[in-house]
Design a protein around this motif. Structure first.
Motif, PDB file in Angstrom:
ATOM      1  N   SER A  81      35.634  58.227  34.187  1.00 41.71           N
ATOM      2  CA  SER A  81      35.655  58.841  32.860  1.00 41.71           C
ATOM      3  C   SER A  81      36.006  60.319  33.046  1.00 41.71           C
ATOM      4  CB  SER A  81      34.275  58.689  32.209  1.00 41.71           C
ATOM      5  OG  SER A  81      34.146  59.630  31.151  1.00 41.71           O
ATOM      6  N   TRP A  82      37.216  60.681  32.624  1.00 40.26           N
ATOM      7  CA  TRP A  82      37.681  62.063  32.788  1.00 40.26           C
ATOM      8  C   TRP A  82      36.708  63.049  32.142  1.00 40.26           C
ATOM      9  CZ3 TRP A  82      43.611  63.101  31.618  1.00 40.26           C
ATOM     10  CH2 TRP A  82      43.910  64.449  31.808  1.00 40.26           C
ATOM     11  N   PRO A  83      36.270  62.812  30.883  1.00 41.13           N
ATOM     12  CA  PRO A  83      35.338  63.781  30.289  1.00 41.13           C
ATOM     13  C   PRO A  83      33.952  63.797  30.937  1.00 41.13           C
ATOM     14  CG  PRO A  83      35.742  61.967  28.766  1.00 41.13           C
ATOM     15  CD  PRO A  83      36.696  61.792  29.906  1.00 41.13           C
ATOM     16  N   GLY A  89      37.991  68.594  30.050  1.00 42.67           N
ATOM     17  CA  GLY A  89      39.286  68.077  30.491  1.00 42.67           C
ATOM     18  C   GLY A  89      39.896  68.897  31.610  1.00 42.67           C
ATOM     19  N   ARG A  90      39.570  70.153  31.662  1.00 41.48           N
ATOM     20  CA  ARG A  90      40.070  71.048  32.731  1.00 41.48           C
ATOM     21  C   ARG A  90      39.006  72.109  32.936  1.00 41.48           C
ATOM     22  NH1 ARG A  90      44.459  74.268  28.888  1.00 41.48           N
ATOM     23  NH2 ARG A  90      43.313  73.745  26.997  1.00 41.48           N
ATOM     24  N   GLY A  91      39.139  72.853  34.027  1.00 38.20           N
ATOM     25  CA  GLY A  91      38.168  73.929  34.270  1.00 38.20           C
ATOM     26  C   GLY A  91      36.920  73.405  34.946  1.00 38.20           C
ATOM     27  N   ALA A  92      35.761  73.751  34.351  1.00 44.24           N
ATOM     28  CA  ALA A  92      34.478  73.484  35.017  1.00 44.24           C
ATOM     29  C   ALA A  92      34.269  72.004  35.328  1.00 44.24           C
ATOM     30  CB  ALA A  92      33.340  73.981  34.134  1.00 44.24           C
ATOM     31  N   PRO A 125      39.778  63.277  27.434  1.00 39.73           N
ATOM     32  CA  PRO A 125      38.861  64.302  26.883  1.00 39.73           C
ATOM     33  C   PRO A 125      39.293  64.781  25.491  1.00 39.73           C
ATOM     34  CG  PRO A 125      39.495  64.803  29.159  1.00 39.73           C
ATOM     35  CD  PRO A 125      40.387  63.688  28.711  1.00 39.73           C
ATOM     36  N   GLN A 126      38.345  64.842  24.584  1.00 37.37           N
ATOM     37  CA  GLN A 126      38.647  65.278  23.211  1.00 37.37           C
ATOM     38  C   GLN A 126      39.184  66.710  23.201  1.00 37.37           C
ATOM     39  OE1 GLN A 126      38.522  63.366  20.329  1.00 37.37           O
ATOM     40  NE2 GLN A 126      39.495  65.149  19.363  1.00 37.37           N
ATOM     41  N   ALA A 127      38.641  67.561  24.090  1.00 35.69           N
ATOM     42  CA  ALA A 127      39.085  68.967  24.101  1.00 35.69           C
ATOM     43  C   ALA A 127      40.586  69.056  24.389  1.00 35.69           C
ATOM     44  CB  ALA A 127      38.301  69.752  25.155  1.00 35.69           C
ATOM     45  N   LEU A 128      41.087  68.157  25.237  1.00 37.97           N
ATOM     46  CA  LEU A 128      42.527  68.182  25.528  1.00 37.97           C
ATOM     47  C   LEU A 128      43.327  67.629  24.353  1.00 37.97           C
ATOM     48  CD1 LEU A 128      42.733  67.109  29.298  1.00 37.97           C
ATOM     49  CD2 LEU A 128      42.602  69.411  28.295  1.00 37.97           C
ATOM     50  N   ASP A 141      50.322  68.660  33.562  1.00 36.33           N
ATOM     51  CA  ASP A 141      49.555  69.470  34.531  1.00 36.33           C
ATOM     52  C   ASP A 141      48.060  69.203  34.408  1.00 36.33           C
ATOM     53  OD1 ASP A 141      51.843  70.598  35.437  1.00 36.33           O
ATOM     54  OD2 ASP A 141      51.758  72.299  34.067  1.00 36.33           O
ATOM     55  N   TRP A 142      47.594  69.010  33.186  1.00 32.23           N
ATOM     56  CA  TRP A 142      46.159  68.727  33.016  1.00 32.23           C
ATOM     57  C   TRP A 142      45.778  67.483  33.805  1.00 32.23           C
ATOM     58  CZ3 TRP A 142      46.577  69.000  26.957  1.00 32.23           C
ATOM     59  CH2 TRP A 142      46.786  70.337  26.577  1.00 32.23           C
ATOM     60  N   PHE A 143      46.644  66.466  33.722  1.00 31.37           N
ATOM     61  CA  PHE A 143      46.324  65.218  34.428  1.00 31.37           C
ATOM     62  C   PHE A 143      46.379  65.431  35.941  1.00 31.37           C
ATOM     63  CE2 PHE A 143      47.446  61.113  36.382  1.00 31.37           C
ATOM     64  CZ  PHE A 143      46.354  60.364  35.960  1.00 31.37           C
ATOM     65  N   ALA A 144      47.403  66.105  36.402  1.00 31.19           N
ATOM     66  CA  ALA A 144      47.548  66.303  37.851  1.00 31.19           C
ATOM     67  C   ALA A 144      46.369  67.122  38.389  1.00 31.19           C
ATOM     68  CB  ALA A 144      48.873  66.991  38.151  1.00 31.19           C
ATOM     69  N   ASP A 145      45.935  68.121  37.614  1.00 36.23           N
ATOM     70  CA  ASP A 145      44.797  68.936  38.070  1.00 36.23           C
ATOM     71  C   ASP A 145      43.521  68.083  38.142  1.00 36.23           C
ATOM     72  OD1 ASP A 145      46.446  71.095  38.229  1.00 36.23           O
ATOM     73  OD2 ASP A 145      45.809  72.002  36.330  1.00 36.23           O
ATOM     74  N   TYR A 146      43.349  67.254  37.136  1.00 34.07           N
ATOM     75  CA  TYR A 146      42.194  66.337  37.125  1.00 34.07           C
ATOM     76  C   TYR A 146      42.277  65.403  38.344  1.00 34.07           C
ATOM     77  CZ  TYR A 146      40.330  61.665  35.748  1.00 34.07           C
ATOM     78  OH  TYR A 146      39.750  60.427  35.718  1.00 34.07           O
ATOM     79  N   ALA A 147      43.464  64.861  38.594  1.00 38.73           N
ATOM     80  CA  ALA A 147      43.631  63.939  39.727  1.00 38.73           C
ATOM     81  C   ALA A 147      43.248  64.634  41.031  1.00 38.73           C
ATOM     82  CB  ALA A 147      45.078  63.433  39.792  1.00 38.73           C
TER      83      ALA A 147
END
Ligand code: FCB
Length: 449
Positions: A81-83, A89-92, A125-128, A141-147
Protein backbone atom coordinates in the motif's frame (compact mmCIF):
# COMPACT_ATOMS: atom_id res chain seq x y z
CA UNK A 1 -6.90 -41.10 -14.92
CA UNK A 2 -3.31 -39.97 -15.25
CA UNK A 3 -1.30 -37.14 -13.73
CA UNK A 4 0.07 -34.44 -16.01
CA UNK A 5 3.06 -32.72 -14.45
CA UNK A 6 4.20 -29.14 -14.62
CA UNK A 7 7.86 -28.26 -15.24
CA UNK A 8 10.29 -28.61 -12.31
CA UNK A 9 10.51 -25.45 -10.23
CA UNK A 10 7.04 -24.32 -11.34
CA UNK A 11 5.74 -21.76 -8.84
CA UNK A 12 2.39 -22.38 -7.19
CA UNK A 13 0.88 -19.37 -5.52
CA UNK A 14 -2.06 -17.22 -4.61
CA UNK A 15 -2.44 -13.48 -5.04
CA UNK A 16 -3.96 -10.73 -2.92
CA UNK A 17 -3.71 -6.95 -2.90
CA UNK A 18 -3.21 -4.51 -0.06
CA UNK A 19 -6.46 -2.56 -0.21
CA UNK A 20 -8.55 -5.68 -0.70
CA UNK A 21 -7.33 -7.46 2.44
CA UNK A 22 -5.39 -5.28 4.86
CA UNK A 23 -7.97 -2.99 6.49
CA UNK A 24 -6.34 -0.70 9.12
CA UNK A 25 -7.01 2.10 6.66
CA UNK A 26 -5.92 4.87 9.02
CA UNK A 27 -3.66 3.08 11.50
CA UNK A 28 0.01 3.50 12.37
CA UNK A 29 0.44 6.60 10.27
CA UNK A 30 -1.04 5.35 7.01
CA UNK A 31 -2.08 8.15 4.65
CA UNK A 32 -5.35 8.35 2.76
CA UNK A 33 -5.54 6.45 -0.51
CA UNK A 34 -7.86 7.12 -3.44
CA UNK A 35 -9.77 3.96 -2.56
CA UNK A 36 -10.33 5.26 0.98
CA UNK A 37 -11.73 8.49 -0.43
CA UNK A 38 -13.78 6.70 -3.10
CA UNK A 39 -15.36 4.13 -0.79
CA UNK A 40 -16.16 6.74 1.84
CA UNK A 41 -18.35 8.61 -0.64
CA UNK A 42 -21.91 7.33 -1.08
CA UNK A 43 -23.08 5.30 -4.08
CA UNK A 44 -19.67 4.29 -5.43
CA UNK A 45 -19.62 0.77 -4.00
CA UNK A 46 -22.36 -1.84 -3.84
CA UNK A 47 -23.97 -1.87 -0.38
CA UNK A 48 -21.71 1.00 0.69
CA UNK A 49 -18.92 -1.47 1.53
CA UNK A 50 -15.43 -0.14 2.24
CA UNK A 51 -11.97 -1.60 2.76
CA UNK A 52 -11.67 0.01 6.20
CA UNK A 53 -11.44 -3.40 7.88
CA UNK A 54 -11.52 -5.82 4.92
CA UNK A 55 -9.98 -9.17 6.01
CA UNK A 56 -8.12 -7.43 8.82
CA UNK A 57 -4.95 -8.93 7.38
CA UNK A 58 -2.91 -6.06 8.83
CA UNK A 59 -3.59 -7.52 12.29
CA UNK A 60 -3.87 -11.19 11.35
CA UNK A 61 -0.86 -11.44 9.07
CA UNK A 62 1.06 -14.10 11.07
CA UNK A 63 -1.94 -16.46 11.01
CA UNK A 64 -2.41 -15.78 7.30
CA UNK A 65 1.19 -16.70 6.55
CA UNK A 66 0.73 -19.86 8.63
CA UNK A 67 -2.29 -20.66 6.49
CA UNK A 68 -0.33 -20.13 3.26
CA UNK A 69 2.28 -22.50 4.60
CA UNK A 70 -0.33 -25.06 5.61
CA UNK A 71 -1.78 -25.02 2.10
CA UNK A 72 1.70 -25.73 0.74
CA UNK A 73 1.97 -22.74 -1.59
CA UNK A 74 5.51 -22.17 -2.83
CA UNK A 75 4.88 -18.49 -3.46
CA UNK A 76 2.64 -15.65 -2.31
CA UNK A 77 1.96 -12.54 -4.33
CA UNK A 78 0.87 -9.39 -2.49
CA UNK A 79 1.02 -5.65 -3.01
CA UNK A 80 2.40 -2.75 -1.02
CA UNK A 81 0.00 0.00 0.00
CA UNK A 82 1.79 3.11 -1.27
CA UNK A 83 -0.01 5.45 1.17
CA UNK A 84 0.87 3.13 4.06
CA UNK A 85 4.59 3.56 3.47
CA UNK A 86 4.58 7.10 2.04
CA UNK A 87 1.49 8.73 3.58
CA UNK A 88 1.62 11.71 1.22
CA UNK A 89 2.86 9.65 -1.70
CA UNK A 90 6.31 11.23 -1.62
CA UNK A 91 8.64 12.67 1.00
CA UNK A 92 8.41 11.36 4.55
CA UNK A 93 8.56 7.58 4.94
CA UNK A 94 6.25 5.91 7.44
CA UNK A 95 8.58 3.36 8.97
CA UNK A 96 5.70 1.72 10.83
CA UNK A 97 4.19 0.88 7.48
CA UNK A 98 7.45 -0.76 6.45
CA UNK A 99 7.57 -2.64 9.77
CA UNK A 100 4.48 -4.46 8.60
CA UNK A 101 5.91 -5.41 5.19
CA UNK A 102 9.27 -6.31 6.73
CA UNK A 103 7.58 -8.70 9.11
CA UNK A 104 5.45 -10.15 6.29
CA UNK A 105 8.48 -10.77 4.08
CA UNK A 106 10.48 -12.27 6.95
CA UNK A 107 7.65 -14.60 7.92
CA UNK A 108 7.23 -15.75 4.33
CA UNK A 109 10.93 -16.45 3.92
CA UNK A 110 11.03 -18.28 7.24
CA UNK A 111 8.25 -20.49 5.91
CA UNK A 112 10.13 -20.94 2.61
CA UNK A 113 7.48 -19.14 0.59
CA UNK A 114 8.72 -16.92 -2.24
CA UNK A 115 7.34 -13.40 -1.86
CA UNK A 116 6.26 -11.68 -5.08
CA UNK A 117 5.66 -7.99 -4.57
CA UNK A 118 3.53 -5.66 -6.69
CA UNK A 119 4.22 -1.96 -6.28
CA UNK A 120 0.94 -0.67 -7.67
CA UNK A 121 -2.25 -2.61 -7.16
CA UNK A 122 -4.37 0.54 -7.46
CA UNK A 123 -4.43 2.12 -3.97
CA UNK A 124 -2.80 5.39 -5.02
CA UNK A 125 -2.09 8.10 -2.43
CA UNK A 126 -4.87 10.69 -2.32
CA UNK A 127 -2.32 13.50 -1.86
CA UNK A 128 -0.82 12.65 -5.25
CA UNK A 129 -4.24 12.45 -6.85
CA UNK A 130 -4.88 15.95 -5.49
CA UNK A 131 -1.64 17.06 -7.12
CA UNK A 132 -2.89 15.84 -10.51
CA UNK A 133 -2.46 12.07 -10.21
CA UNK A 134 -1.52 9.71 -13.05
CA UNK A 135 -2.72 12.15 -15.74
CA UNK A 136 0.22 14.50 -15.00
CA UNK A 137 3.74 13.67 -16.11
CA UNK A 138 5.25 14.23 -12.66
CA UNK A 139 3.47 11.04 -11.63
CA UNK A 140 6.22 9.11 -13.41
CA UNK A 141 8.87 10.43 -11.02
CA UNK A 142 6.60 10.01 -8.02
CA UNK A 143 6.24 6.33 -8.83
CA UNK A 144 9.93 5.78 -9.49
CA UNK A 145 10.84 7.52 -6.21
CA UNK A 146 8.35 5.36 -4.34
CA UNK A 147 9.76 2.24 -6.04
CA UNK A 148 13.28 3.19 -4.99
CA UNK A 149 12.19 3.60 -1.36
CA UNK A 150 10.61 0.12 -1.46
CA UNK A 151 13.59 -1.51 -3.20
CA UNK A 152 15.90 0.03 -0.59
CA UNK A 153 13.84 -1.35 2.30
CA UNK A 154 12.84 -4.79 0.98
CA UNK A 155 15.22 -5.45 -1.91
CA UNK A 156 17.67 -7.38 0.25
CA UNK A 157 15.05 -10.11 0.62
CA UNK A 158 12.43 -9.69 -2.11
CA UNK A 159 13.66 -10.84 -5.53
CA UNK A 160 10.51 -10.86 -7.65
CA UNK A 161 8.87 -7.51 -8.41
CA UNK A 162 5.88 -6.41 -10.44
CA UNK A 163 5.61 -2.71 -11.20
CA UNK A 164 1.91 -2.29 -12.04
CA UNK A 165 -1.04 -4.61 -11.84
CA UNK A 166 -3.46 -4.28 -14.79
CA UNK A 167 -2.71 -0.77 -16.04
CA UNK A 168 -5.74 -1.05 -18.35
CA UNK A 169 -8.00 -1.19 -15.30
CA UNK A 170 -6.28 1.72 -13.54
CA UNK A 171 -6.63 3.90 -16.62
CA UNK A 172 -10.03 3.02 -18.03
CA UNK A 173 -12.08 2.06 -14.97
CA UNK A 174 -10.48 4.81 -12.89
CA UNK A 175 -10.40 7.66 -15.41
CA UNK A 176 -12.78 6.84 -18.31
CA UNK A 177 -15.82 5.04 -16.93
CA UNK A 178 -15.39 6.13 -13.31
CA UNK A 179 -16.31 2.71 -11.92
CA UNK A 180 -13.10 2.65 -9.87
CA UNK A 181 -11.28 5.29 -7.86
CA UNK A 182 -10.70 8.12 -8.47
CA UNK A 183 -13.99 7.93 -10.40
CA UNK A 184 -13.27 10.25 -13.33
CA UNK A 185 -14.90 10.04 -16.77
CA UNK A 186 -12.46 11.47 -19.30
CA UNK A 187 -10.94 9.40 -22.11
CA UNK A 188 -8.15 11.88 -22.78
CA UNK A 189 -7.01 11.53 -19.20
CA UNK A 190 -7.35 7.75 -19.36
CA UNK A 191 -5.04 7.47 -22.37
CA UNK A 192 -2.56 9.84 -20.76
CA UNK A 193 -2.69 7.64 -17.66
CA UNK A 194 -1.86 4.58 -19.78
CA UNK A 195 1.20 6.37 -21.10
CA UNK A 196 2.35 7.52 -17.67
CA UNK A 197 1.84 4.08 -16.14
CA UNK A 198 3.93 2.50 -18.89
CA UNK A 199 6.57 5.20 -18.68
CA UNK A 200 6.81 4.89 -14.90
CA UNK A 201 7.14 1.13 -15.37
CA UNK A 202 10.07 1.62 -17.79
CA UNK A 203 11.80 4.21 -15.63
CA UNK A 204 11.45 1.89 -12.63
CA UNK A 205 12.87 -1.11 -14.49
CA UNK A 206 15.80 1.06 -15.49
CA UNK A 207 16.44 2.25 -11.94
CA UNK A 208 16.10 -1.33 -10.67
CA UNK A 209 18.91 -2.41 -13.01
CA UNK A 210 21.07 0.66 -12.45
CA UNK A 211 20.62 0.43 -8.68
CA UNK A 212 22.05 -3.09 -8.77
CA UNK A 213 19.07 -4.58 -6.95
CA UNK A 214 19.05 -8.35 -7.24
CA UNK A 215 16.23 -10.35 -8.72
CA UNK A 216 13.65 -10.04 -11.46
CA UNK A 217 11.16 -7.41 -12.46
CA UNK A 218 8.10 -7.38 -14.73
CA UNK A 219 4.58 -6.03 -15.15
CA UNK A 220 1.13 -7.64 -14.95
CA UNK A 221 -1.45 -7.17 -17.71
CA UNK A 222 -5.07 -8.25 -17.75
CA UNK A 223 -5.31 -10.10 -21.04
CA UNK A 224 -8.76 -11.50 -21.57
CA UNK A 225 -10.12 -13.46 -24.50
CA UNK A 226 -12.11 -11.67 -27.21
CA UNK A 227 -13.95 -12.88 -30.27
CA UNK A 228 -16.08 -10.97 -32.75
CA UNK A 229 -19.78 -11.61 -32.07
CA UNK A 230 -20.38 -12.41 -35.74
CA UNK A 231 -18.71 -12.40 -39.13
CA UNK A 232 -20.23 -8.97 -39.81
CA UNK A 233 -17.59 -6.46 -40.82
CA UNK A 234 -18.78 -4.02 -38.14
CA UNK A 235 -18.36 -6.62 -35.39
CA UNK A 236 -14.94 -7.65 -36.65
CA UNK A 237 -13.82 -4.03 -36.68
CA UNK A 238 -15.20 -3.48 -33.16
CA UNK A 239 -13.34 -6.60 -32.03
CA UNK A 240 -10.12 -5.25 -33.52
CA UNK A 241 -10.50 -1.97 -31.63
CA UNK A 242 -11.18 -3.73 -28.33
CA UNK A 243 -8.28 -6.14 -28.80
CA UNK A 244 -5.94 -3.26 -29.60
CA UNK A 245 -7.06 -1.29 -26.55
CA UNK A 246 -6.73 -4.18 -24.12
CA UNK A 247 -3.68 -6.02 -25.51
CA UNK A 248 -1.78 -4.06 -28.19
CA UNK A 249 -1.95 -0.78 -26.29
CA UNK A 250 0.39 -2.42 -23.76
CA UNK A 251 2.22 -5.17 -25.65
CA UNK A 252 3.22 -2.94 -28.59
CA UNK A 253 5.03 -0.27 -26.54
CA UNK A 254 6.46 -2.82 -24.08
CA UNK A 255 7.85 -5.12 -26.76
CA UNK A 256 7.80 -3.38 -30.13
CA UNK A 257 8.52 0.28 -29.50
CA UNK A 258 5.28 1.82 -30.74
CA UNK A 259 1.60 2.36 -29.92
CA UNK A 260 -1.09 0.61 -32.02
CA UNK A 261 -1.75 2.82 -35.04
CA UNK A 262 -5.28 1.79 -35.91
CA UNK A 263 -6.43 2.39 -32.32
CA UNK A 264 -4.67 5.75 -32.12
CA UNK A 265 -6.24 6.78 -35.38
CA UNK A 266 -9.67 5.84 -33.99
CA UNK A 267 -9.28 7.70 -30.68
CA UNK A 268 -7.94 10.78 -32.49
CA UNK A 269 -7.81 13.74 -30.10
CA UNK A 270 -7.65 11.46 -27.05
CA UNK A 271 -4.14 10.30 -27.96
CA UNK A 272 -1.67 10.82 -25.13
CA UNK A 273 1.26 13.21 -25.29
CA UNK A 274 4.31 11.07 -25.95
CA UNK A 275 7.72 12.74 -25.84
CA UNK A 276 10.85 11.76 -27.73
CA UNK A 277 12.61 8.92 -25.95
CA UNK A 278 9.51 7.77 -24.03
CA UNK A 279 9.06 4.59 -26.04
CA UNK A 280 12.68 3.58 -25.51
CA UNK A 281 12.17 3.91 -21.78
CA UNK A 282 8.94 1.90 -21.85
CA UNK A 283 10.62 -0.88 -23.80
CA UNK A 284 13.31 -1.65 -21.18
CA UNK A 285 13.81 -5.41 -21.26
CA UNK A 286 11.85 -7.13 -18.50
CA UNK A 287 12.39 -10.53 -16.90
CA UNK A 288 8.83 -11.81 -17.16
CA UNK A 289 5.28 -10.82 -17.97
CA UNK A 290 2.42 -11.48 -15.55
CA UNK A 291 -0.85 -12.40 -17.23
CA UNK A 292 -4.18 -12.14 -15.44
CA UNK A 293 -6.81 -14.19 -17.22
CA UNK A 294 -10.40 -14.79 -16.10
CA UNK A 295 -12.77 -14.88 -19.05
CA UNK A 296 -13.57 -14.44 -22.71
CA UNK A 297 -15.94 -11.94 -24.32
CA UNK A 298 -17.82 -11.50 -27.56
CA UNK A 299 -17.41 -8.09 -29.10
CA UNK A 300 -20.12 -6.45 -31.17
CA UNK A 301 -20.39 -3.09 -32.79
CA UNK A 302 -22.72 -0.81 -30.81
CA UNK A 303 -23.83 2.75 -31.31
CA UNK A 304 -23.38 3.73 -27.71
CA UNK A 305 -21.54 6.28 -25.65
CA UNK A 306 -18.27 4.44 -25.38
CA UNK A 307 -15.28 5.63 -27.31
CA UNK A 308 -14.71 2.31 -29.04
CA UNK A 309 -18.35 1.91 -30.16
CA UNK A 310 -18.25 -1.66 -28.95
CA UNK A 311 -20.24 -3.83 -26.61
CA UNK A 312 -18.95 -6.87 -24.77
CA UNK A 313 -20.85 -10.03 -23.85
CA UNK A 314 -19.82 -13.19 -22.01
CA UNK A 315 -18.50 -16.03 -24.19
CA UNK A 316 -18.33 -19.27 -22.22
CA UNK A 317 -16.62 -22.21 -23.92
CA UNK A 318 -18.80 -25.13 -24.95
CA UNK A 319 -20.15 -26.82 -21.83
CA UNK A 320 -19.30 -23.92 -19.53
CA UNK A 321 -21.42 -21.11 -18.16
CA UNK A 322 -20.91 -17.82 -16.40
CA UNK A 323 -19.52 -16.99 -12.98
CA UNK A 324 -21.55 -15.18 -10.33
CA UNK A 325 -20.32 -11.92 -11.85
CA UNK A 326 -21.51 -12.90 -15.33
CA UNK A 327 -18.01 -13.66 -16.61
CA UNK A 328 -17.87 -16.18 -19.49
CA UNK A 329 -15.84 -19.19 -18.34
CA UNK A 330 -13.57 -20.15 -21.18
CA UNK A 331 -10.49 -22.25 -20.34
CA UNK A 332 -9.32 -22.60 -23.99
CA UNK A 333 -9.26 -18.80 -24.01
CA UNK A 334 -6.35 -19.00 -21.57
CA UNK A 335 -4.34 -21.24 -23.90
CA UNK A 336 -5.06 -18.91 -26.82
CA UNK A 337 -4.11 -15.84 -24.79
CA UNK A 338 -0.80 -17.35 -23.68
CA UNK A 339 0.04 -18.41 -27.24
CA UNK A 340 -0.82 -14.93 -28.47
CA UNK A 341 1.56 -13.47 -25.87
CA UNK A 342 4.28 -15.87 -27.04
CA UNK A 343 3.72 -14.87 -30.66
CA UNK A 344 4.06 -11.23 -29.71
CA UNK A 345 6.76 -11.30 -27.01
CA UNK A 346 8.85 -14.33 -27.92
CA UNK A 347 10.27 -16.67 -25.32
CA UNK A 348 9.83 -14.31 -22.40
CA UNK A 349 8.93 -16.06 -19.13
CA UNK A 350 5.26 -15.70 -18.28
CA UNK A 351 3.39 -16.16 -15.03
CA UNK A 352 -0.34 -16.60 -14.74
CA UNK A 353 -0.49 -13.91 -12.07
CA UNK A 354 -4.24 -14.19 -11.41
CA UNK A 355 -6.90 -16.71 -12.33
CA UNK A 356 -10.01 -17.66 -10.40
CA UNK A 357 -13.75 -17.17 -10.10
CA UNK A 358 -16.50 -15.85 -7.88
CA UNK A 359 -19.28 -18.40 -7.46
CA UNK A 360 -22.25 -18.67 -5.15
CA UNK A 361 -20.40 -20.20 -2.22
CA UNK A 362 -22.76 -21.94 0.20
CA UNK A 363 -21.18 -22.65 3.58
CA UNK A 364 -22.42 -25.52 5.74
CA UNK A 365 -23.10 -25.04 9.46
CA UNK A 366 -19.36 -25.13 10.20
CA UNK A 367 -18.58 -22.54 7.54
CA UNK A 368 -17.02 -25.09 5.16
CA UNK A 369 -17.70 -24.54 1.46
CA UNK A 370 -17.70 -27.56 -0.85
CA UNK A 371 -16.89 -25.44 -3.91
CA UNK A 372 -16.72 -28.07 -6.62
CA UNK A 373 -17.45 -25.39 -9.19
CA UNK A 374 -14.24 -23.56 -8.31
CA UNK A 375 -12.27 -26.82 -8.42
CA UNK A 376 -13.64 -27.45 -11.92
CA UNK A 377 -12.79 -23.93 -13.00
CA UNK A 378 -9.23 -24.02 -11.67
CA UNK A 379 -8.56 -27.52 -12.90
CA UNK A 380 -9.73 -26.69 -16.43
CA UNK A 381 -7.54 -23.60 -16.49
CA UNK A 382 -4.55 -25.63 -15.34
CA UNK A 383 -5.17 -28.03 -18.21
CA UNK A 384 -5.33 -25.03 -20.51
CA UNK A 385 -2.01 -23.85 -19.06
CA UNK A 386 -0.47 -27.27 -19.77
CA UNK A 387 -1.63 -27.01 -23.36
CA UNK A 388 0.08 -23.65 -23.63
CA UNK A 389 3.28 -25.20 -22.24
CA UNK A 390 2.99 -27.96 -24.84
CA UNK A 391 2.72 -25.24 -27.48
CA UNK A 392 6.04 -23.80 -26.29
CA UNK A 393 4.92 -21.10 -23.85
CA UNK A 394 7.60 -20.47 -21.20
CA UNK A 395 5.27 -20.60 -18.21
CA UNK A 396 6.93 -20.18 -14.82
CA UNK A 397 4.05 -20.32 -12.39
CA UNK A 398 0.33 -20.13 -11.63
CA UNK A 399 -1.30 -17.93 -9.00
CA UNK A 400 -4.91 -18.27 -7.93
CA UNK A 401 -6.94 -15.14 -7.32
CA UNK A 402 -7.34 -15.17 -4.46
CA UNK A 403 -5.87 -16.61 -1.27
CA UNK A 404 -9.02 -15.59 0.59
CA UNK A 405 -12.36 -13.88 0.01
CA UNK A 406 -11.88 -10.12 0.00
CA UNK A 407 -13.10 -6.68 -1.00
CA UNK A 408 -13.92 -6.91 -4.70
CA UNK A 409 -13.65 -3.19 -5.58
CA UNK A 410 -16.93 -1.63 -6.73
CA UNK A 411 -18.74 -4.90 -5.99
CA UNK A 412 -17.76 -4.80 -2.31
CA UNK A 413 -17.90 -8.03 -0.33
CA UNK A 414 -20.52 -9.72 -2.55
CA UNK A 415 -18.31 -11.77 -4.87
CA UNK A 416 -16.08 -14.33 -3.15
CA UNK A 417 -12.95 -15.43 -5.02
CA UNK A 418 -11.03 -17.07 -2.18
CA UNK A 419 -9.55 -20.51 -1.76
CA UNK A 420 -10.25 -19.69 1.86
CA UNK A 421 -13.60 -18.42 3.11
CA UNK A 422 -13.54 -15.33 5.30
CA UNK A 423 -16.36 -14.79 7.76
CA UNK A 424 -16.34 -11.03 7.75
CA UNK A 425 -18.21 -10.63 11.05
CA UNK A 426 -15.55 -12.55 12.98
CA UNK A 427 -12.57 -12.53 10.61
CA UNK A 428 -12.45 -16.32 10.79
CA UNK A 429 -10.67 -18.11 7.90
CA UNK A 430 -12.01 -21.47 6.71
CA UNK A 431 -10.26 -23.26 3.82
CA UNK A 432 -12.72 -24.32 1.12
CA UNK A 433 -12.63 -27.63 -0.74
CA UNK A 434 -10.72 -25.86 -3.52
CA UNK A 435 -7.95 -25.03 -1.06
CA UNK A 436 -7.46 -28.71 -0.16
CA UNK A 437 -7.64 -29.66 -3.83
CA UNK A 438 -5.03 -27.01 -4.72
CA UNK A 439 -2.71 -28.34 -1.99
CA UNK A 440 -2.82 -31.75 -3.64
CA UNK A 441 -2.06 -30.25 -7.05
CA UNK A 442 0.96 -28.52 -5.55
CA UNK A 443 2.11 -31.66 -3.79
CA UNK A 444 2.11 -33.59 -7.06
CA UNK A 445 3.20 -30.65 -9.18
CA UNK A 446 0.45 -31.75 -11.53
CA UNK A 447 -3.22 -32.45 -12.13
CA UNK A 448 -5.21 -35.58 -12.73
CA UNK A 449 -6.84 -35.64 -16.12
C1 FCB B 1 -8.49 -8.41 -11.13
C2 FCB B 1 -7.86 -7.60 -10.03
C3 FCB B 1 -7.99 -8.20 -8.66
C4 FCB B 1 -9.36 -8.82 -8.45
C5 FCB B 1 -9.71 -9.72 -9.60
C6 FCB B 1 -11.04 -10.40 -9.45
O1 FCB B 1 -8.78 -7.59 -12.22
O2 FCB B 1 -6.48 -7.41 -10.30
O3 FCB B 1 -7.69 -7.21 -7.72
O4 FCB B 1 -10.28 -7.84 -8.25
O5 FCB B 1 -9.69 -9.02 -10.80
Amino acid sequence: MSTRHFPDGFLWGATTSAYQIEGAWNEDGKGEGIWDRFTHRPYNILNGDTGDVACDHYHRMPQDVALIKELGLSSYSFSISWPRVLPLGRGAVNEKGFDFYNRLVDKLLEAEILPVVTLNHWDYPQALEDAGGWPVRDSVDWFADYARVVFDRLGDRVTTWMTHNEPWVVAFLGYATGVHAPGLCDYSKAYQVVHHLLLSHGVTVQLFRQGGYKGEIGIVLNLEGYEPASEREADRAAYQRVYEESASLFLDPLFNGHYPEMLFDWIGPHQPRVLAGDLDLIGQPIDFLGVDYYRTHTVSHAINGTLLKAELGPLPALGWGQTEMGWGINPPGLTATLIDVKDRCGDLKVFIAENGCALHDIPDETGFVADRGRVNYLSAHLQAALEAIDAGVNLGGYYVWSLMDNFEWSMGYGPRFGLVRVEYETGKRIPKQSAYWFSEVIKHNGINI
